[in-house]
Design a protein around this motif. Structure first.
Motif, PDB file in Angstrom:
ATOM      1  N   GLN A 155       0.738  -1.230  -0.123  1.00 40.72           N
ATOM      2  CA  GLN A 155      -0.114   0.056   0.034  1.00 40.72           C
ATOM      3  C   GLN A 155       0.818   1.275   0.090  1.00 40.72           C
ATOM      4  OE1 GLN A 155      -3.482  -0.217  -0.498  1.00 40.72           O
ATOM      5  NE2 GLN A 155      -3.173   2.144  -0.795  1.00 40.72           N
ATOM      6  N   SER A 156       1.888   1.325   0.742  1.00 41.50           N
ATOM      7  CA  SER A 156       3.009   2.584   0.717  1.00 41.50           C
ATOM      8  C   SER A 156       3.487   2.507  -0.761  1.00 41.50           C
ATOM      9  CB  SER A 156       4.012   2.100   1.620  1.00 41.50           C
ATOM     10  OG  SER A 156       3.653   2.047   2.896  1.00 41.50           O
ATOM     11  N   VAL A 157       3.740   1.447  -1.431  1.00 40.81           N
ATOM     12  CA  VAL A 157       4.205   1.792  -2.814  1.00 40.81           C
ATOM     13  C   VAL A 157       3.401   2.407  -3.595  1.00 40.81           C
ATOM     14  CG1 VAL A 157       4.724   0.426  -4.867  1.00 40.81           C
ATOM     15  CG2 VAL A 157       5.638  -0.480  -2.981  1.00 40.81           C
ATOM     16  N   ALA A 158       1.792   1.891  -3.642  1.00 34.54           N
ATOM     17  CA  ALA A 158       0.748   2.630  -4.400  1.00 34.54           C
ATOM     18  C   ALA A 158       0.561   4.105  -3.937  1.00 34.54           C
ATOM     19  CB  ALA A 158      -0.562   2.023  -4.104  1.00 34.54           C
ATOM     20  N   ASP A 159       0.732   4.242  -2.490  1.00 35.78           N
ATOM     21  CA  ASP A 159       0.449   5.710  -1.913  1.00 35.78           C
ATOM     22  C   ASP A 159       1.755   6.537  -2.470  1.00 35.78           C
ATOM     23  OD1 ASP A 159      -1.885   5.005  -0.733  1.00 35.78           O
ATOM     24  OD2 ASP A 159      -0.968   4.662   1.151  1.00 35.78           O
ATOM     25  N   GLY A 209      -2.425   5.099  -8.761  1.00 36.77           N
ATOM     26  CA  GLY A 209      -1.192   4.349  -8.735  1.00 36.77           C
ATOM     27  C   GLY A 209      -1.821   2.708  -8.483  1.00 36.77           C
ATOM     28  N   CYS A 210      -1.203   1.763  -9.143  1.00 38.67           N
ATOM     29  CA  CYS A 210      -1.679   0.404  -9.159  1.00 38.67           C
ATOM     30  C   CYS A 210      -0.398  -0.511  -8.746  1.00 38.67           C
ATOM     31  CB  CYS A 210      -2.683  -0.047  -9.817  1.00 38.67           C
ATOM     32  SG  CYS A 210      -3.189  -1.635 -10.048  1.00 38.67           S
ATOM     33  N   VAL A 211      -0.391  -1.688  -7.739  1.00 37.75           N
ATOM     34  CA  VAL A 211       0.701  -2.533  -7.797  1.00 37.75           C
ATOM     35  C   VAL A 211       0.211  -3.844  -8.131  1.00 37.75           C
ATOM     36  CG1 VAL A 211       2.570  -3.418  -5.933  1.00 37.75           C
ATOM     37  CG2 VAL A 211       1.613  -1.101  -5.993  1.00 37.75           C
ATOM     38  N   ASN A 212       0.841  -4.448  -9.238  1.00 36.25           N
ATOM     39  CA  ASN A 212       0.302  -5.849  -9.650  1.00 36.25           C
ATOM     40  C   ASN A 212       1.399  -6.721  -9.352  1.00 36.25           C
ATOM     41  OD1 ASN A 212      -2.068  -5.205 -11.693  1.00 36.25           O
ATOM     42  ND2 ASN A 212      -0.594  -3.776 -11.782  1.00 36.25           N
ATOM     43  N   LEU A 213       1.201  -7.745  -8.342  1.00 35.63           N
ATOM     44  CA  LEU A 213       2.216  -8.574  -7.841  1.00 35.63           C
ATOM     45  C   LEU A 213       2.287  -9.944  -8.307  1.00 35.63           C
ATOM     46  CD1 LEU A 213       4.265  -8.302  -5.452  1.00 35.63           C
ATOM     47  CD2 LEU A 213       2.660  -9.386  -3.645  1.00 35.63           C
ATOM     48  N   VAL A 214       3.152 -10.531  -8.581  1.00 36.09           N
ATOM     49  CA  VAL A 214       3.227 -11.824  -9.285  1.00 36.09           C
ATOM     50  C   VAL A 214       2.797 -12.931  -8.126  1.00 36.09           C
ATOM     51  CG1 VAL A 214       4.810 -13.597 -10.137  1.00 36.09           C
ATOM     52  CG2 VAL A 214       4.967 -11.049 -11.042  1.00 36.09           C
ATOM     53  N   ARG A 215       2.023 -13.756  -8.429  1.00 37.90           N
ATOM     54  CA  ARG A 215       1.673 -14.916  -7.433  1.00 37.90           C
ATOM     55  C   ARG A 215       2.568 -15.980  -7.644  1.00 37.90           C
ATOM     56  NH1 ARG A 215      -4.587 -16.055  -7.580  1.00 37.90           N
ATOM     57  NH2 ARG A 215      -3.639 -17.092  -9.476  1.00 37.90           N
ATOM     58  N   PRO A 216       2.374 -17.073  -6.657  1.00 38.69           N
ATOM     59  CA  PRO A 216       3.446 -18.182  -6.840  1.00 38.69           C
ATOM     60  C   PRO A 216       3.014 -19.035  -8.256  1.00 38.69           C
ATOM     61  CG  PRO A 216       2.410 -18.133  -4.614  1.00 38.69           C
ATOM     62  CD  PRO A 216       1.816 -17.039  -5.366  1.00 38.69           C
TER      63      PRO A 216
END
Length: 551
Positions: free
Chosen positions: A35-39, A50-57
């Motif tokens: 959330q800090s990255v998006a903020d 701002g949106c953070v898309n994270l790679v899942r396993p």
């Protein structure tokens, strides 16, 4: 932000970027970091979304954090886009170093793929670098370590100045993506460490609980428990004992820890103990108490390891079976001994005789050369009849050669005293006993039999056998006697029986007739006893009635 000719603008942007990066490193959890990255995109880099898309396993990317629009955040946070769609997007458009910009003129082809997205309609750009609502800008984040393992993708939208970012803005976004990747990796590492610590603590708690359960089960077990070393110089030494074992052996724990079970076991049971310790399992044996007496116990051994590759110990459960064993021994004694006199009975006598003689007839001793010739002749004969060469000693030479382990029993020659010793069988029949029974009753007769049994037992050596066949018949087995020795023993036994026996204030007398037989290999037990019995009757008939009268 893009007034690059004005240094103070760049300085202000640098301060904002620095603060955004600082906020990344103060987040307490992975979710807070994301959330800090998006903020930081909205608060530090000047974008409205701002949106953070994270790679899942599994490789797909999930929207893990969103900032700038509450409605959009509620709509798309947690939704997943496939890895193939993201790789397609990152391969399109313009490459701004690690950034990827897809202008609205190309991005229309992405409207129908499976990547979650939020956009608004807007007019066509009025000047060349104006931002369009369908423009897309992505900042890939790669895991640290020099590789190109994709960690996630930052997507931004609607710069506040309405223009596409210039060189300075692009560099700032790229630097921010790099710092965000480090922060996310560190947050994941901290989360993994925290989970590992929690798991370790739970395992330690479970181990402590297990150890406490074992300690209580060990200490407060109603039967004896002990832990002993395995291997090394101190093999078998008792390391730990519980109160029940200390009470059972009447020894304090401090004393038991200086010993092993081998120090406490009855000498006759040491072999049983060693086999049980080596193989585990169960054994019944005798352990000494502090007062020197022995107690029958049941040992159950289990081999346990302290760790996977650690030292091994022997866990021993000790159960008191004294009462049961005494009962079993009493039953065995009653089955093999006469109830009235306590002497071995007919079955026990026959068992002891059978253990001393074999079915192969005894042959007179030959010279050493003759014995060897006979032995090798038997070997050749056995081989010619198909016996196995490695088994001839137990088959062809059984009882007949110099390699035979059985010592054959033979009878001395009464005509010549050649020093031969044998197993004498003295058959005894009381003279005058029936008249005592008839005149004074069975109570007196039983008392006479008990006293005769006592007198016979006191006249023989340790290792000799005095048995009662039944009625007024007794048998004595005496090994290692010559013919003259057996005759002398018969005289001593007869003289021991003749003196008066007092029963209820009354003196009664009985005589005794003895027949001397010899146990020889090749004879059956019945033949041995029959031979002695016949000699007894011959001796009884040859003696005058005066010598046999009693009363």
């Amino acid at each position: 932000m893009e007034a690059e000719s004005e240094p103070y603008v760049r300085l202000a942007t640098m301060r904002q970027l620095h603060q955004a990066v600082a906020d990344l490193n103060t987040a307490r959890s992975l979710a807070d970091t994301l959330q800090s990255v998006a903020d930081g995109i909205v608060g530090g880099l000047g974008y409205e979304l701002g949106c953070v898309n994270l790679v899942r396993p599994d490789g797909d990317l999930v929207i893990a954090a969103f900032a700038g629009n509450a409605a959009a955040e509620a709509l798309i946070t947690g939704r997943v886009g496939s890895r193939a769609s993201w790789e397609r997007r990152l391969s399109m458009g313009e490459a701004w170093d690690d950034l990827r910009f897809i202008p609205h003129t190309e991005g229309w082809v992405l409207l129908d793929d499976d990547v979650p997205q939020w956009h608004t309609e807007g007019p066509e750009p009025r000047f060349e670098d104006e931002w369009h609502p369908l423009d897309r800008l992505y900042a890939p984040m790669y895991a640290s370590g020099g590789g190109r393992d994709l960690l996630g993708v930052i997507s931004v939208d609607r710069p506040r100045n309405g223009r596409r970012p210039g060189a300075w803005g692009r560099e700032a976004l790229q630097m921010y993506a790099s710092q965000a990747a480090i922060a996310i990796s560190n947050a994941r590492l901290r989360a993994n460490m925290q989970r590992a610590l929690v798991r370790l603590e739970r395992e330690q708690q479970a181990l402590r609980a297990s150890e406490e359960s074992f300690r209580q089960a060990f200490e407060y077990a109603p039967s004896g428990m002990a832990i002993a070393e395995m291997g090394g110089d101190q093999h078998g030494r008792l390391l730990r004992t519980n109160d029940a074992l200390c009470r059972l052996l009447d020894r304090p724990a401090s004393v038991l820890r200086r010993h092993s079970f081998a120090d406490l076991v009855h000498p006759e049971d040491i072999g049983t103990l060693l086999r049980t310790s080596a193989e585990g399992g169960r054994a019944e044996l005798r352990l000494s108490r502090r007062d020197g007496t022995y107690l029958w116990v049941s040992l159950r051994n289990s081999v346990v390891a302290d760790t996977a590759d650690g030292p091994r110990f022997l866990l021993t459960h000790v159960e008191d079976i004294e009462e049961r064993k005494r009962h079993e021994l009493n039953l065995a004694h009653r089955a093999s001994h006469d109830a009235l006199t306590g002497l071995p009975n007919s079955a026990e006598l026959k068992s002891r005789l059978s253990a001393r003689i074999c079915e192969r007839p005894h042959t007179p001793a030959a010279t050493a050369i003759e014995a060897l010739d006979a032995a090798y002749g038997d070997v050749e004969s056995s081989l010619s009849h198909g016996y196995r060469a490695d088994g001839y000693e137990g088959e062809a030479l059984l009882g007949g050669g110099p390699f035979d382990h059985h010592v054959h029993t033979g009878a001395p020659d009464p005509e010549r005293d050649d020093g031969t010793k044998g197993l004498a069988v003295l058959f005894c029949d009381l003279d005058g006993f029936k008249s005592i029974n008839d005149r004074f009753g069975h109570h007196t007769g039983d008392a006479v039999l008990i006293e005769v049994a006592r007198r016979l037992s006191t006249c023989v050596r340790d290792g000799d056998t005095v048995a009662r066949l039944g009625g007024d018949e007794f048998v004595v087995l005496a090994d290692g006697l010559g013919a003259a020795d057996a005759a002398d023993l018969a005289v001593r036994l007869r003289n021991a029986i003749i003196p008066p026996i007092r029963v209820d204030g009354r003196a009664v007398r009985v005589g005794a007739s003895f027949g001397i037989g010899w146990a020889e290999c090749g004879m059956s037990v019945e033949e041995v006893l029959r031979s002695a019995d016949q000699r007894m009757y011959v001796e009884k008939r040859s003696r005058s009635k005066v010598h046999r009268r009693a009363g």
